[in-house]
Scaffold this motif. Structure first.
Motif, short mmCIF file in Angstrom:
data_model
loop_
_atom_site.label_atom_id
_atom_site.label_comp_id
_atom_site.label_asym_id
_atom_site.label_seq_id
_atom_site.Cartn_x
_atom_site.Cartn_y
_atom_site.Cartn_z
N ALA A 169 0.95 -1.28 0.40
CA ALA A 169 0.43 -0.16 0.32
C ALA A 169 1.08 1.00 0.16
CB ALA A 169 -0.97 -0.16 1.28
N ASP A 170 1.73 1.53 0.82
CA ASP A 170 3.04 2.49 1.43
C ASP A 170 3.63 2.81 -0.77
OD1 ASP A 170 2.06 3.18 3.39
OD2 ASP A 170 4.45 1.72 4.65
N PHE A 171 3.84 1.82 -1.10
CA PHE A 171 4.48 1.91 -2.59
C PHE A 171 3.76 1.97 -3.58
CE2 PHE A 171 8.27 0.32 -0.62
CZ PHE A 171 9.42 0.25 -1.22
N LEU A 172 2.24 1.59 -3.81
CA LEU A 172 1.48 2.02 -3.98
C LEU A 172 1.08 3.83 -4.74
CD1 LEU A 172 -0.65 -0.78 -4.17
CD2 LEU A 172 0.22 -0.38 -6.27
N LYS A 173 1.19 4.24 -3.31
CA LYS A 173 1.15 5.70 -3.24
C LYS A 173 2.40 6.55 -3.34
CE LYS A 173 -1.88 8.22 -0.69
NZ LYS A 173 -2.83 8.76 -1.32
N THR A 174 3.19 5.70 -3.84
CA THR A 174 4.64 6.88 -4.24
C THR A 174 5.16 6.34 -5.81
OG1 THR A 174 5.77 5.50 -2.77
CG2 THR A 174 5.26 7.68 -2.18
N ALA A 224 1.25 12.36 -4.63
CA ALA A 224 2.16 12.06 -3.30
C ALA A 224 2.24 13.06 -2.59
CB ALA A 224 3.35 11.12 -3.32
N CYS A 225 1.87 12.89 -1.05
CA CYS A 225 2.21 13.66 0.04
C CYS A 225 2.98 13.71 0.99
CB CYS A 225 0.80 14.25 0.55
SG CYS A 225 0.74 12.83 2.16
N ASP A 226 3.80 14.37 1.54
CA ASP A 226 5.17 13.81 2.93
C ASP A 226 5.05 13.01 3.05
OD1 ASP A 226 7.01 16.58 1.06
OD2 ASP A 226 6.29 17.70 2.87
N ASP A 237 3.48 10.27 2.66
CA ASP A 237 3.18 9.28 1.65
C ASP A 237 4.27 8.63 1.54
OD1 ASP A 237 0.59 8.92 1.83
OD2 ASP A 237 0.79 10.71 0.14
N GLU A 238 5.45 9.96 1.49
CA GLU A 238 7.24 9.33 1.06
C GLU A 238 7.68 8.75 2.40
OE1 GLU A 238 8.76 9.81 -2.09
OE2 GLU A 238 7.23 10.06 -2.76
N THR A 239 7.49 9.94 2.63
CA THR A 239 8.05 9.29 4.77
C THR A 239 7.39 7.77 5.14
OG1 THR A 239 7.90 11.32 5.03
CG2 THR A 239 7.94 9.87 7.66
N ALA A 240 6.26 7.58 4.35
CA ALA A 240 5.76 5.83 4.57
C ALA A 240 6.22 5.12 4.03
CB ALA A 240 4.50 5.93 4.41
N ARG A 241 6.72 5.09 2.53
CA ARG A 241 7.29 4.36 1.77
C ARG A 241 8.58 4.74 1.82
NH1 ARG A 241 10.94 4.90 -1.61
NH2 ARG A 241 10.69 7.84 -2.78
N GLN A 242 9.47 5.36 2.37
CA GLN A 242 10.95 5.91 2.47
C GLN A 242 11.59 4.84 4.32
OE1 GLN A 242 12.47 9.80 3.21
NE2 GLN A 242 11.46 10.59 1.23
N ARG A 243 10.67 4.31 5.08
CA ARG A 243 10.94 3.69 6.05
C ARG A 243 11.24 1.78 5.75
NH1 ARG A 243 6.20 1.26 8.75
NH2 ARG A 243 4.46 1.19 7.30
N TRP A 244 10.44 1.71 4.60
CA TRP A 244 10.44 0.47 4.46
C TRP A 244 12.38 0.30 2.99
CZ3 TRP A 244 7.69 -2.77 5.93
CH2 TRP A 244 6.39 -2.34 5.88
N GLN A 245 12.68 1.06 3.27
CA GLN A 245 14.10 1.33 3.09
C GLN A 245 15.61 1.64 3.65
OE1 GLN A 245 13.21 4.66 0.16
NE2 GLN A 245 13.00 2.95 -1.84
#
Length: 155
Positions: A118-123, A142-144, A146-154
């Motif tokens: 879900a996080d990666f779909l958003k961004t 995508a808002c900030d 959304d980007e923060t949510a995606r970045q935590r997986w990296q």
């Protein structure tokens, strides 16, 4: 299919998404995990000032991007099934935009993989969204958050 060890379904469609049908299809994909975990997320069009939302995409490219997101989730967690169904076209508040479902033998993997997808779909998924409001139409990205949510997986 893209995966030999996994049941995976990806669809980009104009037709309405019925959450119960998608859940049943996910649950039926692998009887070996019947006593494991099924986790899903269904995203809907927000109401309030948004009167409608139109989603556009590039056929072929979009499905490949969704497949890559699913494949990356499969590399991180032991999953038995992934189901991603995304709407395009004009949608009204309350309509389901996306269904993300994962099946795993373990709940921790199912919850994490569902949220990851879900996080990666958003961004990362190539969808373009236009909201209609009483003040007119506007393209959204995508808002900030959304980007923060995606970045935590990296990390």
């Amino acid at each position: 299919m893209l995966y030999s060890l996994l049941h995976c379904h990806i669809s980009v469609q104009e037709q309405a998404i019925t959450v119960a049908d998608e859940y049943t299809a996910l649950a039926d994909c692998d009887t070996d995990c019947a006593n494991g975990a099924l986790c899903f997320f269904a995203g809907t069009v927000r109401g309030g000032e948004v009167q409608a939302m139109t989603l556009e995409h590039y056929p072929g490219m979009t499905e490949q991007a969704l497949a890559t997101i699913a494949e990356n989730a499969c590399q991180r967690w032991q999953l038995a099934g992934v189901r991603i169904v995304h709407r395009v076209g004009r949608l009204l508040p309350g309509e389901v935009i996306v269904f993300v479902g994962v099946q795993s033998a373990h709940r921790v993997a199912a919850f994490a993989a569902c949220q990851y997808i879900a996080d990666f779909l958003k961004t990362q998924a190539p969808f373009w969204k236009k909201e209609e409001t009483s003040q007119g139409s506007r393209w959204v990205s995508a808002c900030d958050e959304d980007e923060t949510a995606r970045q935590r997986w990296q990390e």
